[in-house]
Design an enzyme around this catalytic site. Sequence first.
Site, PDB file in Angstrom:
ATOM      1  N   CYS A 116       0.818  -1.224   0.000  1.00  0.00           N
ATOM      2  CA  CYS A 116       0.000   0.000   0.000  1.00  0.00           C
ATOM      3  C   CYS A 116       0.848   1.269   0.000  1.00  0.00           C
ATOM      4  CB  CYS A 116      -0.957  -0.004   1.178  1.00  0.00           C
ATOM      5  SG  CYS A 116      -2.261  -1.240   0.987  1.00  0.00           S
ATOM      6  N   HIS A 255      -2.819   7.261   3.384  1.00  0.00           N
ATOM      7  CA  HIS A 255      -3.343   6.006   2.831  1.00  0.00           C
ATOM      8  C   HIS A 255      -4.644   5.667   3.548  1.00  0.00           C
ATOM      9  CE1 HIS A 255      -3.776   2.072   1.283  1.00  0.00           C
ATOM     10  NE2 HIS A 255      -3.504   1.474   2.425  1.00  0.00           N
ATOM     11  N   ASN A 285     -10.169   0.485   0.947  1.00  0.00           N
ATOM     12  CA  ASN A 285      -8.727   0.517   0.697  1.00  0.00           C
ATOM     13  C   ASN A 285      -8.471   0.051  -0.735  1.00  0.00           C
ATOM     14  OD1 ASN A 285      -5.981   0.120   0.557  1.00  0.00           O
ATOM     15  ND2 ASN A 285      -5.822  -1.031   2.462  1.00  0.00           N
TER      16      ASN A 285
HETATM   17  C1  LIG Z   1      -8.711  -5.603  10.115  1.00  0.00           C
HETATM   18  C2  LIG Z   1      -9.266  -4.714  11.206  1.00  0.00           C
HETATM   19  C3  LIG Z   1     -10.327  -3.800  10.665  1.00  0.00           C
HETATM   20  C4  LIG Z   1      -9.895  -5.587  12.272  1.00  0.00           C
HETATM   21  O1  LIG Z   1     -10.370  -4.761  13.324  1.00  0.00           O
HETATM   22  P1  LIG Z   1     -10.026  -5.127  14.829  1.00  0.00           P
HETATM   23  O2  LIG Z   1     -10.686  -4.112  15.652  1.00  0.00           O
HETATM   24  O3  LIG Z   1      -8.519  -5.236  14.936  1.00  0.00           O
HETATM   25  O4  LIG Z   1     -10.743  -6.490  14.997  1.00  0.00           O
HETATM   26  P2  LIG Z   1     -10.134  -7.884  15.495  1.00  0.00           P
HETATM   27  O5  LIG Z   1      -9.359  -8.513  14.384  1.00  0.00           O
HETATM   28  O6  LIG Z   1      -9.443  -7.678  16.808  1.00  0.00           O
HETATM   29  O7  LIG Z   1     -11.459  -8.696  15.732  1.00  0.00           O
HETATM   30  C5  LIG Z   1     -12.354  -8.347  16.805  1.00  0.00           C
HETATM   31  C6  LIG Z   1     -13.547  -9.258  16.741  1.00  0.00           C
HETATM   32  O8  LIG Z   1     -14.336  -8.893  15.595  1.00  0.00           O
HETATM   33  C7  LIG Z   1     -14.553 -10.022  14.793  1.00  0.00           C
HETATM   34  N1  LIG Z   1     -14.624  -9.598  13.419  1.00  0.00           N
HETATM   35  C8  LIG Z   1     -13.634  -9.507  12.504  1.00  0.00           C
HETATM   36  N2  LIG Z   1     -14.105  -9.070  11.337  1.00  0.00           N
HETATM   37  C9  LIG Z   1     -15.434  -8.876  11.513  1.00  0.00           C
HETATM   38  C10 LIG Z   1     -16.447  -8.432  10.677  1.00  0.00           C
HETATM   39  N3  LIG Z   1     -16.223  -8.060   9.394  1.00  0.00           N
HETATM   40  N4  LIG Z   1     -17.691  -8.340  11.177  1.00  0.00           N
HETATM   41  C11 LIG Z   1     -17.965  -8.688  12.448  1.00  0.00           C
HETATM   42  N5  LIG Z   1     -17.027  -9.125  13.291  1.00  0.00           N
HETATM   43  C12 LIG Z   1     -15.775  -9.216  12.824  1.00  0.00           C
HETATM   44  C13 LIG Z   1     -13.388 -10.940  15.056  1.00  0.00           C
HETATM   45  O9  LIG Z   1     -13.713 -12.270  14.760  1.00  0.00           O
HETATM   46  C14 LIG Z   1     -13.195 -10.722  16.546  1.00  0.00           C
HETATM   47  O10 LIG Z   1     -14.145 -11.494  17.237  1.00  0.00           O
HETATM   48  P3  LIG Z   1     -13.762 -12.204  18.621  1.00  0.00           P
HETATM   49  O11 LIG Z   1     -13.412 -11.098  19.566  1.00  0.00           O
HETATM   50  O12 LIG Z   1     -14.996 -12.934  18.973  1.00  0.00           O
HETATM   51  O13 LIG Z   1     -12.595 -13.083  18.324  1.00  0.00           O
HETATM   52  C15 LIG Z   1      -8.140  -3.868  11.838  1.00  0.00           C
HETATM   53  O14 LIG Z   1      -7.297  -4.688  12.597  1.00  0.00           O
HETATM   54  C16 LIG Z   1      -7.321  -3.137  10.830  1.00  0.00           C
HETATM   55  O15 LIG Z   1      -7.795  -2.205  10.204  1.00  0.00           O
HETATM   56  N6  LIG Z   1      -6.026  -3.488  10.715  1.00  0.00           N
HETATM   57  C17 LIG Z   1      -5.124  -2.769   9.878  1.00  0.00           C
HETATM   58  C18 LIG Z   1      -5.452  -2.908   8.445  1.00  0.00           C
HETATM   59  C19 LIG Z   1      -4.481  -2.095   7.679  1.00  0.00           C
HETATM   60  O16 LIG Z   1      -4.108  -1.027   8.040  1.00  0.00           O
HETATM   61  N7  LIG Z   1      -4.027  -2.607   6.619  1.00  0.00           N
HETATM   62  C20 LIG Z   1      -3.083  -1.866   5.902  1.00  0.00           C
HETATM   63  C21 LIG Z   1      -2.753  -2.628   4.832  1.00  0.00           C
HETATM   64  S1  LIG Z   1      -2.245  -1.665   3.676  1.00  0.00           S
END
Ligand SMILES: CC(C)(COP(=O)(O)OP(=O)(O)OC[C@H]1O[C@@H](n2cnc3c(N)ncnc32)[C@H](O)[C@@H]1OP(=O)(O)O)[C@@H](O)C(=O)NCCC(=O)NCCS
Length: 328
Positions: A116, A255, A285
């Site tokens: 990215c 980004h 994204n």
């Molecule tokens: C991916 C992302 C949105 C996930 O959000 P988060 O707050 O970290 O969520 P988690 O992965 O900790 O998951 C929390 C809970 O939500 C659940 N969950 C994940 N995706 C879900 C969805 N789409 N809908 C509902 N629940 C979801 C998980 O299963 C987890 O459940 P649990 O607590 O029962 O295990 C976040 O981590 C993120 O944005 N990461 C960075 C991405 C990024 O910057 N990428 C850059 C690449 S260029």
Amino acid sequence: MGNLRAVITGVGHYVPDYILTNDELSSMVDTSDEWIMTRIGIKTRHILKGVGKGSSDMGAEAVKQLLEKTHTNPEEVDLVVCCTVTPDMLFPGTGAIICDKVGITNAFSFDLNAGCSSFLYGLSVASKFVETGRYKKVVLVGADKMSAITDYQDRATCPIFGDASAAVMLEPTTEYLGILDEELKTDGVGRTHLYQKAGGSVKPPTHDTIDAREHYVYQEGQIVFKWAVAKMADTACEVMQRNHLDPNTTWLAPHQANLRIIDAVGRRMNIDPSRVMINIEKYGNTTSATVPLLFAEWEQLLKKGDDIIVATFGAGFTWGAMWIKWGY
Ligand SMILES: CC(C)(COP(=O)(O)OP(=O)(O)OC[C@H]1O[C@@H](n2cnc3c(N)ncnc32)[C@H](O)[C@@H]1OP(=O)(O)O)[C@@H](O)C(=O)NCCC(=O)NCCS
């Protein structure tokens, strides 16, 4: 020649028509509009539909619009750098395919992949060609069909990504404009936290890799989140402070990976929230297209000489920040 800088002289963009809503996603995986809006900040993303359509089709549309807007004849273009993590195919480069589709016949072209951060690194690379004085019209295009590598059975990643393309023209100037400073970084320790497991030379495609769904984005979201906030904010603050930029008047073009990451970076920089460019709600994204898509949408608000900090984070890990003075 020594005093030449590379300045952005135009922007073009393309987003496909089909809009994938949170409600439609909720019928595919166990998720909800409320979860996606709260945790990521995305309402819709555009998806490229159609058999045989790839990143080059979107890239070609963005470049065509750019050439029209800048009144550039395709034969005048010297170089096309295509930023993408979803090339049409492993080879030839997607930039070569875009050149063919647009009628750019006098240029050389290559692809650049830094996750990215591809477009940010691309701005750095393309500007160096311009600064030599040898290349007068350089097209930098970001094009990603993320839907091609998104697993629509994985609720943790499928809400995040969308398809789009956008392109800028870089030209030489002797004015105090354009790309003025940058801080770019890579740490390969991140390579196991955000990647596509199969399809490359280490693990070529087999029936097993397909059955194991290894041809999609794999992401450990929380780790990536923490790195993204820390590293984008560190480099953006460093570039802003060492150039004595005023957080009240500087634009931030971050980004677009997660609204919470964008907000955290803006707060660390103390930037006026009205000057933080955000369109993640509409597009998600779009990887290499996020930054130029912001330029395209903010083009009417930007004035010649405006200061912009671009900040990105991506697979690798790759990250960095750049100071640009807007050129028109
Ligand atoms: C991916 C992302 C949105 C996930 O959000 P988060 O707050 O970290 O969520 P988690 O992965 O900790 O998951 C929390 C809970 O939500 C659940 N969950 C994940 N995706 C879900 C969805 N789409 N809908 C509902 N629940 C979801 C998980 O299963 C987890 O459940 P649990 O607590 O029962 O295990 C976040 O981590 C993120 O944005 N990461 C960075 C991405 C990024 O910057 N990428 C850059 C690449 S260029």
